[in-house]
Design a protein around this motif. Structure first.
Motif, PDB file in Angstrom:
ATOM      1  N   THR A 163      -0.596  35.593  45.383  1.00 41.20           N
ATOM      2  CA  THR A 163      -0.338  36.583  44.329  1.00 41.20           C
ATOM      3  C   THR A 163      -0.967  37.926  44.660  1.00 41.20           C
TER       4      THR A 163
ATOM      5  N   TYR B 198       1.938  32.216  36.698  1.00 39.13           N
ATOM      6  CA  TYR B 198       0.818  32.365  37.638  1.00 39.13           C
ATOM      7  C   TYR B 198       0.039  31.059  37.753  1.00 39.13           C
TER       8      TYR B 198
ATOM      9  N   GLY C 275      -0.518  41.148  42.657  1.00 37.33           N
ATOM     10  CA  GLY C 275       0.594  40.871  41.738  1.00 37.33           C
ATOM     11  C   GLY C 275       1.795  41.778  41.934  1.00 37.33           C
TER      12      GLY C 275
ATOM     13  N   THR D  40       4.036  32.023  41.170  1.00 39.30           N
ATOM     14  CA  THR D  40       3.172  32.611  42.192  1.00 39.30           C
ATOM     15  C   THR D  40       1.802  31.937  42.197  1.00 39.30           C
TER      16      THR D  40
END
Length: 218
Positions: free
Chosen positions: A92, A135, A95, A110
């Motif tokens: 990640t 996430y 991001g 991710t």
């Protein structure tokens, strides 16, 4: 206190960045539009605001980097993402790559192995805008078998070899974009999974990424 403003100046700098990416050979209009829409300066310390749209990588926490925009655009273009496809991202980081994919209407999963980066990202201002991004804190070499199979896999760190579990989690006909190689330079590969579970490999340009490490880091 950090303020998050996306001014006309920022938007003008993004337009210049997109023009530069076109000159460098990025042709996918959906990729270029996503880069035009996403405020990259939000991902960097406010001290870097003036240089946020230069085509270069910048350091972030935990010895990681936010990739050069050209690298993000290049990998995303190779991935050939279509709306609503399930995409697994390994690494990640800031991001930024995940949100570019989210802006393109992919369903993004991710993984980040650095606990501090994962926790910091919970507070990120743009996170709520993209409910299509999920996430996870975990080991990228393991992937996310519970959520697979995936249409696409993108690896944003230098892999010494192609992780077999990521191939397993790819749909038949699915594609993986991954920089492979040890040392300072890696070769960008695009793998396509065949019906018998094997992959065909296409070779692309050389890049330099931080290494893809095994396990999780507290």
């Amino acid at each position: 206190m950090r303020t998050f403003d996306d001014t006309y100046r920022h938007k003008g700098l993004r337009k210049q960045l997109v023009d530069l990416l076109k000159q460098k050979g990025i042709t996918d209009e959906r990729v270029l539009t996503a880069i035009l829409q996403v405020p990259r300066h939000f991902f960097l310390d406010s001290a870097l605001d003036r240089v946020a749209y230069e085509d270069r990588a910048f350091p972030i926490a935990e010895g990681q980097t936010i990739s050069q925009p050209y690298t993000v655009a290049y990998q995303t273009q190779l991935l050939e993402v279509k709306p609503y496809e399930k995409v697994l991202e390994i690494g990640t980081g800031s991001g930024y790559q995940a949100i570019i994919l989210g802006e393109m209407n992919a369903q993004v999963y991710t993984i980040e192995r650095q606990k501090k980066l994962f926790e910091e990202h919970r507070k990120f201002i743009l996170r709520g805008k993209y409910p299509n991004i999920k996430y996870f804190y975990g080991d990228g070499y393991e992937g996310l078998p519970t959520y697979g199979p995936f249409d696409k896999v993108i690896v944003t760190a230098a892999a010494p070899y192609i992780p077999p579990k990521l191939i397993e989690q790819l749909k038949t006909g699915g594609k993986m974009v991954i920089p492979v190689g040890e040392g300072n330079v890696q070769r960008m590969l695009r793998l396509t999974k065949q019906a018998d579970g094997s992959v065909t490999e296409e070779l692309f340009d050389n890049f330099s990424f931080v290494p893809m490490l095994e396990g999780k880091n507290q």
